[in-house]
Design a protein around this motif. Structure first.
Motif, mmCIF file in Angstrom:
data_model
loop_
_atom_site.group_PDB
_atom_site.id
_atom_site.type_symbol
_atom_site.label_atom_id
_atom_site.label_comp_id
_atom_site.label_asym_id
_atom_site.label_seq_id
_atom_site.Cartn_x
_atom_site.Cartn_y
_atom_site.Cartn_z
ATOM 1 N N SER A 187 0.842 -1.210 0.000
ATOM 2 C CA SER A 187 0.000 0.000 0.000
ATOM 3 C C SER A 187 0.872 1.253 0.000
ATOM 4 O O SER A 187 0.539 2.235 -0.664
ATOM 5 C CB SER A 187 -1.007 -0.010 1.150
ATOM 6 N N ILE A 247 2.154 1.667 -3.584
ATOM 7 C CA ILE A 247 1.088 2.128 -4.490
ATOM 8 C C ILE A 247 0.852 3.622 -4.301
ATOM 9 O O ILE A 247 0.756 4.390 -5.263
ATOM 10 C CB ILE A 247 -0.210 1.323 -4.246
ATOM 11 N N ARG A 248 0.803 4.049 -3.040
ATOM 12 C CA ARG A 248 0.575 5.490 -2.767
ATOM 13 C C ARG A 248 1.653 6.326 -3.442
ATOM 14 O O ARG A 248 1.371 7.298 -4.115
ATOM 15 C CB ARG A 248 0.642 5.758 -1.265
ATOM 16 N N ASN A 265 -7.976 8.570 -4.941
ATOM 17 C CA ASN A 265 -7.235 7.316 -5.061
ATOM 18 C C ASN A 265 -6.401 7.010 -3.825
ATOM 19 O O ASN A 265 -6.329 5.861 -3.396
ATOM 20 C CB ASN A 265 -6.369 7.354 -6.322
ATOM 21 N N LEU A 266 -5.796 8.052 -3.254
ATOM 22 C CA LEU A 266 -5.001 7.808 -2.039
ATOM 23 C C LEU A 266 -5.895 7.276 -0.917
ATOM 24 O O LEU A 266 -5.450 6.520 -0.063
ATOM 25 C CB LEU A 266 -4.296 9.095 -1.598
ATOM 26 N N VAL A 321 -6.636 3.016 -1.139
ATOM 27 C CA VAL A 321 -5.556 2.047 -1.377
ATOM 28 C C VAL A 321 -5.837 0.731 -0.629
ATOM 29 O O VAL A 321 -5.904 -0.347 -1.236
ATOM 30 C CB VAL A 321 -4.185 2.643 -0.972
ATOM 31 N N GLU A 322 -6.039 0.824 0.673
ATOM 32 C CA GLU A 322 -6.238 -0.399 1.463
ATOM 33 C C GLU A 322 -7.558 -1.078 1.083
ATOM 34 O O GLU A 322 -7.631 -2.306 1.016
ATOM 35 C CB GLU A 322 -6.224 -0.092 2.967
ATOM 36 N N VAL A 329 -5.815 2.432 -8.169
ATOM 37 C CA VAL A 329 -5.217 1.340 -7.390
ATOM 38 C C VAL A 329 -5.631 0.011 -8.031
ATOM 39 O O VAL A 329 -4.806 -0.899 -8.220
ATOM 40 C CB VAL A 329 -5.683 1.392 -5.919
#
Ligand SMILES: Cc1ncc(C[n+]2csc(CCOP(=O)(O)OP(=O)(O)O)c2C)c(N)n1
Length: 640
Positions: free
Chosen positions: A29, A32-33, A50-51, A54-55, A81
């Motif tokens: 995660s 990805i961020r 989008n942030l 993520v999870e 994501v």
């Protein structure tokens, strides 16, 4: 902080994340961020949304098996994501570029994008459709709609929730609640979600109460009935998510959307239970990038920025059309207190923020509810107010019937400020505003204007306020040519239906409107300098009513015409001119129409797309030359 993309670069499909431990998922995660921040700071895009997911997205792909299990992203702006997890790590650097990865789910891009989105509040309807299709086919896959609290304010969501509760088919709605639409979310439902969110005792109470209720013994018929009623009463008081429960959904939550293990266990639990389920997930918009956490509305959709400072890399010094509109409306609103402004969750984007601060009592944000905005405005007009409804061209498509049935049929004085009319660029097919001229032109009573520059926009607005018909004014995204009179406010009242001749010429007539006027002037300069051709350039200004006097006058000089518009060729400006000549029985005209071809135009920079569809001075010149030489027209590239 620099991060190696060790894990994410090895994720080629959702199967790859199923093998990862919780610790590895946490590292994933973070990667990805960082990768999203790196890419969006360079290409622009929807950062904060989008942030925030993520999870949530990792948990979804860990528990479900895409593409057999269908995940539908509402609006789709938060699907980055998902794109990264479903094998698009390498291409992701091309995000929003021409021929690159789209900023929204696209069925043509990946089998994991099961349904295209872009406009808000469609995901639950689509989920219901997928669920029904699955049931008819006798299959067993899961269907999951991921919808934000903002998108839930759109009417379609309620229509779909209502129907889903009725058919009782197996499906999951994930409500991603970050308290934000683009700006702060509004509405009674939003307040309800806040109540659910802020009282943590609710969650515990739900389990306790359910156990107690189950244990109430049913002694005798009468007593059983009373107990049932007592259960219902207690439930109303104490069970969280009762609104959704009453609609036929099992409610889970609220749960922490940044806690992967909690989310995985809740998703597993929901998967085991049947019928419609709603999982209320709490997330933070902009999570992990302090600038976006502090200012999620700015980072909702951003242009390229410096990721260290968070500052925009946009260097333009001109006001945008939206800003000119907002400033003009503030000035006109100060003189006339009947003027009210209406937006559908886009106060910033449409330039209405300042008006909302200056005249809070005369500003109405209805949420993502364009249809509601238009009919509400119609009724306020019937009561003597002058509503100015500012909506992007593409989203106004939602309210076609309300414009026709509630505004124009009653000839009410509602003004539509149609922002982002024309090619919008990187947001692509779902967002280009290239149909409004066609979907409005055939409606009786409406006056349609398209100003050539910022000053003419201010004058158009002033004109619209001083007449009594329904009026629509369309203008493009971004900045104009830098002409505005915001300080002097010397705006003129334009005679309705009156165009202007900007260049005289007897060889050919170039008819333009709105954003195509200046490119037409440049084309006429090139024609004169390079080919000795004298082109007349007319700015029609009004699509409806057309300036018939002007058209007849220039026809006397030349029967060669080129029309240029930033709208679909079908039913737009060029069509209107053709129809006019047909009505006048002037059958000897030779006319070529330039505009948007009969195709959905892909995403990419606006300038590049305008070149591709052929709305540039060069293409106008080429068209004039071919027309005069009697050559055929085939812009192969125009087939986007
Ligand atoms: C019909 C329609 N109107 C307006 C928009 C513009 N829009 C895009 S995202 C958004 C806010 C969505 O908020 P939410 O669903 O809560 O998602 P978040 O970005 O907060 O995760 C809006 C208004 C749209 N896409 N579609």
């Amino acid at each position: 902080m620099s991060i190696e993309y060790n894990l994410i670069k090895c994720v080629n499909s959702p199967e790859d994340i199923k093998r990862l431990s919780y610790t590895e998922l946490e590292i994933l995660s973070q990667e990805i961020r960082q990768y999203i921040i790196d890419t969006v700071s360079a290409n622009g895009g929807h950062l904060a949304s989008n942030l925030g997911v993520v999870e949530l997205t990792i948990a979804l792909h860990k528990v479900f098996s895409s593409p057999e299990d269908k995940i539908i992203w509402d609006v789709g702006h938060q699907s980055y994501v998902h794109k990264l997890i479903t094998g698009r790590f390498k291409q992701f650097r091309t995000l929003r570029k021409y021929d690159g990865i789209s900023g929204f789910p696209k069925r043509t891009e990946s089998v994991h994008d099961v349904f295209n989105t872009g406009h808000s509040s469609t995901s639950i309807s689509a989920a219901v459709g997928f669920a029904q299709a699955r049931d008819l086919k006798g299959e067993k896959n899961e269907v999951i709609a991921v919808i934000g609290d903002g998108a839930l304010t759109g009417g379609m969501s309620f229509e779909a929730l209502n129907y889903a509760g009725h058919i009782k088919s197996n499906l999951i709605v994930i409500l991603n609640d970050n308290e934000m639409s683009i700006s702060h979310n509004i509405g009674a439902l939003s307040s309800y979600l806040t109540r659910l969110r802020i009282d943590p005792t609710y969650s515990k109470l739900k389990t306790d109460i359910e156990t107690i209720l189950k244990n109430i013994p049913a002694i005798g018929k009468k007593l059983a009935k009373t107990a049932e009623r007592a259960k219902d009463g207690l439930k109303y008081l104490l069970v969280p998510g009762i609104l959704f429960e009453e609609l036929g959904f099992k409610y889970f939550g609220p749960i922490d959307g940044h806690n992967i293990s909690q989310m995985i266990s809740t998703l597993e639990m929901a998967k085991k239970s049947s019928g419609p389920k709603l999982i209320h997930v709490i997330t933070k918009k902009g999570k992990g990038y302090p600038y976006a956490e502090r200012n999620p509305d700015y980072y909702h959709g951003v242009g390229p920025f410096n990721k260290k400072t968070g500052r925009s890399l946009n260097k333009t010094k001109f006001l945008s059309y939206s800003e000119v509109f907002g400033e003009t409306l503030c000035a006109l609103g100060a003189e006339n207190e009947k003027i009210i402004a209406v937006t559908a969750a886009m106060s910033d984007g449409t330039g209405l923020k300042k008006f909302s601060q200056k005249f809070p009592d005369r500003f109405f944000d209805v949420g993502i509810a364009e249809q509601n905005a238009v009919t509400m405005a119609a009724a306020m007009a019937a009561e003597g107010f002058i509503p100015v409804v500012a909506i992007y061209s593409t989203f106004l498509q939602r309210a076609y019937d309300q414009i026709l049935h509630d505004v124009c049929l009653q000839d009410l004085h509602v003004i539509f400020a149609i922002d982002r009319a024309g090619i919008v660029g990187e947001d692509g097919e779902t967002h280009h505003g290239v149909f409004d001229m066609s979907y409005l032109r055939h409606i009786p009573n409406i006056v349609l204007m398209a100003p050539k520059d910022e000053n003419e926009l201010s004058s158009a607005l002033k004109t619209a306020i001083n007449i009594s018909n329904p009026v629509a004014i369309r203008y493009p995204r971004g900045t104009g040519i830098g002409i505005n009179d915001i300080n002097k406010k010397e705006w003129v009242q334009i005679e309705i239906g009156k165009g202007e001749i900007l260049r005289k010429g007897e060889d050919v007539n170039i008819l333009s409107i709105g954003s195509t006027v200046y490119p037409s002037l440049v084309a006429s300069d090139i024609l004169k300098m390079n080919y000795g051709i004298n082109a007349c350039v007319a700015n029609l200004r009004f699509l409806k009513p057309l300036d018939s006097k002007l058209l007849k006058e220039i026809y006397k000089n030349s029967n060669y015409f080129v029309t240029v518009e930033e709208n679909a060729l079908q039913g737009g400006f060029g069509s209107a001119v053709l129809e006019f000549f047909e009505q006048e029985k002037l059958y000897d005209i030779k006319l070529v129409r330039l505009g948007i071809p009969d195709a959905f135009i892909k995403h990419g920079p606006r300038e590049q797309l305008l070149k591709i569809v052929g709305i540039t001075p060069e293409k106008i010149v080429e068209s004039v030359l071919r027309l005069l030489r009697g050559e055929s027209f085939e812009f192969k590239e125009a087939k986007a």
